[in-house]
Enzyme design. Structure first.
Site, short mmCIF file in Angstrom:
data_model
loop_
_atom_site.label_atom_id
_atom_site.label_comp_id
_atom_site.label_asym_id
_atom_site.label_seq_id
_atom_site.Cartn_x
_atom_site.Cartn_y
_atom_site.Cartn_z
N ASP A 155 9.39 16.16 53.51
CA ASP A 155 8.32 15.74 53.85
C ASP A 155 7.85 13.97 53.37
OD1 ASP A 155 5.23 17.29 54.44
OD2 ASP A 155 5.00 15.45 54.50
N LYS A 190 4.11 15.41 47.60
CA LYS A 190 4.53 17.30 47.63
C LYS A 190 5.51 17.64 47.65
CE LYS A 190 2.53 19.01 51.74
NZ LYS A 190 1.54 19.21 53.12
N THR A 228 0.26 19.13 64.23
CA THR A 228 -0.45 18.52 65.45
C THR A 228 -1.74 18.40 65.97
OG1 THR A 228 0.46 20.45 66.51
CG2 THR A 228 1.45 18.69 67.01
N PHE A 263 -8.79 41.95 65.09
CA PHE A 263 -9.42 40.76 65.68
C PHE A 263 -11.08 41.26 66.55
CE2 PHE A 263 -7.18 36.65 64.76
CZ PHE A 263 -5.67 37.22 64.55
N LEU A 264 -11.25 42.14 65.61
CA LEU A 264 -12.51 42.72 66.37
C LEU A 264 -13.89 42.68 65.64
CD1 LEU A 264 -12.85 46.04 69.24
CD2 LEU A 264 -12.70 43.69 69.79
N HIS A 265 -13.44 42.09 64.10
CA HIS A 265 -14.86 42.22 63.15
C HIS A 265 -15.53 40.63 63.01
CE1 HIS A 265 -12.31 45.07 60.96
NE2 HIS A 265 -10.95 44.77 61.57
N CYS A 294 -5.84 26.29 63.14
CA CYS A 294 -5.22 26.84 64.75
C CYS A 294 -5.68 26.51 66.12
CB CYS A 294 -4.05 27.78 64.14
SG CYS A 294 -2.90 27.55 64.10
N LYS A 325 -10.48 31.32 55.58
CA LYS A 325 -10.15 32.45 55.66
C LYS A 325 -9.51 33.24 53.68
CE LYS A 325 -5.88 33.12 57.20
NZ LYS A 325 -4.80 33.73 58.43
N1 LIG Z 1 -0.84 26.88 59.46
C1 LIG Z 1 -0.58 27.87 60.19
O1 LIG Z 1 -1.04 29.18 60.48
C2 LIG Z 1 0.68 27.57 61.84
C3 LIG Z 1 0.31 29.03 62.04
C4 LIG Z 1 1.52 28.33 63.48
C5 LIG Z 1 1.61 27.22 63.77
N2 LIG Z 1 1.21 26.13 63.95
C6 LIG Z 1 1.46 24.54 63.43
O2 LIG Z 1 2.67 24.63 62.70
C7 LIG Z 1 2.73 22.94 62.66
C8 LIG Z 1 2.30 22.80 61.28
O3 LIG Z 1 1.39 22.94 60.48
P1 LIG Z 1 0.94 22.56 59.46
O4 LIG Z 1 -0.19 23.74 59.20
O5 LIG Z 1 2.18 23.65 58.34
O6 LIG Z 1 0.94 21.44 58.87
P2 LIG Z 1 0.78 20.45 57.18
O7 LIG Z 1 -0.46 19.63 57.88
O8 LIG Z 1 -0.08 21.31 56.84
O9 LIG Z 1 2.32 20.52 57.31
C9 LIG Z 1 2.51 19.10 58.10
C10 LIG Z 1 3.83 18.10 57.18
O10 LIG Z 1 4.52 17.38 57.87
C11 LIG Z 1 4.63 16.33 57.50
N3 LIG Z 1 5.34 15.03 58.08
C12 LIG Z 1 4.29 14.49 59.08
N4 LIG Z 1 5.29 13.54 59.87
C13 LIG Z 1 6.59 13.32 59.40
C14 LIG Z 1 7.75 12.86 59.37
N5 LIG Z 1 8.03 12.26 59.96
N6 LIG Z 1 8.94 12.88 57.96
C15 LIG Z 1 8.91 14.42 57.47
N7 LIG Z 1 7.68 14.82 57.08
C16 LIG Z 1 6.24 14.92 57.96
C17 LIG Z 1 2.66 16.00 56.15
O11 LIG Z 1 3.45 14.90 55.38
C18 LIG Z 1 3.36 17.58 56.00
O12 LIG Z 1 3.15 17.92 54.71
C19 LIG Z 1 0.82 22.47 63.99
O13 LIG Z 1 1.53 22.31 65.13
C20 LIG Z 1 0.36 23.85 63.67
O14 LIG Z 1 -0.30 24.31 64.65
C21 LIG Z 1 0.07 25.99 62.09
#
Ligand SMILES: NC(=O)c1ccc[n+]([C@@H]2O[C@H](COP(=O)([O-])OP(=O)(O)OC[C@H]3O[C@@H](n4cnc5c(N)ncnc54)[C@H](O)[C@@H]3O)[C@@H](O)[C@H]2O)c1
Length: 442
Positions: A30, A35, A86, A252-254, A263, A324
């Site tokens: 990261d 972190k 993203t 998902f019906l609550h 997300c 949640k």
């Molecule tokens: N959170 C969820 O429940 C969930 C579930 C499925 C999919 N996703 C998808 O997964 C992806 C990540 O989501 P998240 O919730 O873990 O995000 P997050 O924001 O918690 O974590 C992203 C991490 O990436 C790091 N980062 C960014 N650019 C970087 C780089 N160049 N080098 C190293 N580290 C870098 C940031 O510092 C951060 O710690 C998103 O696209 C999200 O849509 C999330």
């Protein structure tokens, strides 16, 4: 296998830790040094049940490490996962791909030997091809393939979801990359979890379609709940009667205060933009976004109506502010709309949340944080249940009502019933999609 996980957030950390538990050698990278420092010191920067023990186990086994040095982690890795954020791009609703592309460029410069660059972040259709171009341009000599491996884990149940998934989706362009992905997921394959191999575009689309569908299901039941309130039906009975139909299913019906989280809000918006860009408007998804916004606003009206429109000077105890239970994630939580609206109308708001305070303090200015529901209810004029943490599912309603100046309960998760509230001494009880209770004496 040697794996580098770029991005150590909710998805990257859980995925990296679980891959190491499969037996792979994983470096979680990261760019946020705080972190990495925490993780290296054995602390976990997010709240996710079971994650701390799994990290400890795999660090001790020498399979899992944490670093800010992307180049060193990528050097020699057979697979590099991109799991960066993203978020919604400011202004236009598109997914912001700047973190993904920046990571791809950095990875390109560090690749040594054949590497599969796997995008785990949720990305619009076409992104994996773009990642391929970015890498090829930044390092024309790189020997690599790209793969799409969207993630479906749920925060709060993330480890179980990752270890026992409904399915794993792998989008690839050739057999060589497919073999590397099969090797990574071999422990799941051996236990008969479905691994679905697709082309890149289909894998990318599956993730958006799945999330938009789930958001639609939630929003549909919320809209039916609003109608139930007008016609005298009970949404809990309606959901049960619907959900027993195998074609529909009960998940998902609550009915509740509207979907939130990291997300659904951003992914529905991104899908709507992708549709507009291709002149195939995602009309259902666009409506879902609109209805969900209205649902949140309806919650504020509900609380206001329960208090006869008088919020100024009143004390409201809000139970649960994370989007949640079992997570500390506050992104797009309904509380971020509802609490400021209550404060804006002049209420004093007390907040209780088992894990939400660290994130929530900056996001909910002007609230008073309290340790438990009973302290929050002390001389309060209303209690609002916003997130169904277990400790709010088994409240001593009598004790709660007794503490309050005016016992009124807005149960926005339908945990209790008008009968429970009445018996406990509440004078008012409102919930979602069911009849309200107002004592005759009021
Ligand atoms: N959170 C969820 O429940 C969930 C579930 C499925 C999919 N996703 C998808 O997964 C992806 C990540 O989501 P998240 O919730 O873990 O995000 P997050 O924001 O918690 O974590 C992203 C991490 O990436 C790091 N980062 C960014 N650019 C970087 C780089 N160049 N080098 C190293 N580290 C870098 C940031 O510092 C951060 O710690 C998103 O696209 C999200 O849509 C999330």
């Amino acid at each position: 296998m040697k794996i580098a996980m770029i991005g150590t957030g909710y998805v990257g950390l859980v995925s990296g830790v679980c891959f190491s538990d499969f037996g792979h050698e994983v470096v979680c990278v990261d760019k946020n040094p705080e972190k990495i420092k925490m993780l290296a010191a054995g602390q976990v920067p997010i709240f996710e049940p079971g994650l701390d023990a799994l990290i400890e186990k795999n660090v001790a086994a020498g399979r899992l490490s944490f670093s800010t040095d992307l180049a060193a982690a990528v050097d020699g890795a057979e697979a590099v996962f991109i799991a960066v954020g993203t978020p919604t791009r400011r202004g236009d609703g598109h997914a912001d791909l700047s973190y993904v592309m920046a990571a791809a460029e950095e990875i390109a410069r560090a690749i040594t030997g054949y590497t599969v660059v796997v995008t785990k972040s949720t990305v619009p259709v076409g992104t994996n091809r773009q990642v391929k171009q970015v890498i090829a341009k930044a390092n024309p000599k790189a020997d690599f393939d790209v793969a799409s491996n969207p993630e479906f884990l749920r925060e709060g149940a993330a480890i179980d979801d990752f270890m026992r998934p409904d399915r794993v989706i792998v989008g690839v362009q050739n057999e060589r990359a497919a073999e590397v992905m099969a090797e990574i997921y071999r422990p799941l394959f051996l236990r008969d979890f479905p691994i679905v191999t697709t082309d890149l575009e289909s894998a990318e689309m599956i993730k958006y379609a799945a999330n938009a569908f789930l958001a639609t299901k939630i929003t549909f039941i919320n809209e039916i709940a609003a109608l139930c309130e007008k016609v005298g039906a009970d949404i809990k009975q309606v959901s049960k009667g619907m959900g027993l139909d195998g074609r529909i299913g009960n998940k998902f019906l609550h009915a509740g205060p509207g979907y939130g989280g990291s997300c659904f809000p951003k992914d529905t918006k991104a899908l709507a933009r992708i549709g507009q860009d291709h002149a195939v408007p995602m009309q259902i998804t666009e409506t879902v976004i609109k209805v969900n916004d209205e649902t949140r606003r309806r919650m504020v009206d509900k609380i206001t109506d329960m208090m006869d429109g008088q919020l100024a000077g009143k004390t409201v105890a809000v139970l649960g502010v994370t989007f949640k239970p079992n997570t500390d994630d506050m992104r797009e939580a309904p509380s971020l709309t509802i609490v400021p609206a209550l404060i804006g109308a002049g209420a004093k708001v007390r907040v209780v949340d088992p894990q939400g305070r660290r994130e929530g303090e900056a996001l909910l200015p002007g609230v008073q944080w309290v340790e438990d529901a009973y302290k929050a209810a002390q001389k309060a004029d209303a209690v609002v249940i916003l997130t169904e943490w277990n400790e709010f599912r088994a409240l001593d309603l009598k004790r709660l009502a007794k503490k309050m100046a005016h016992p009124a309960l807005a149960d926005l998760r339908n945990i209790y019933s008008a009968r429970d509230a009445k018996r406990a001494g509440f004078l008012r009880y409102v919930s979602i999609g069911r009849s309200d209770y107002i004592a005759e004496s009021v």
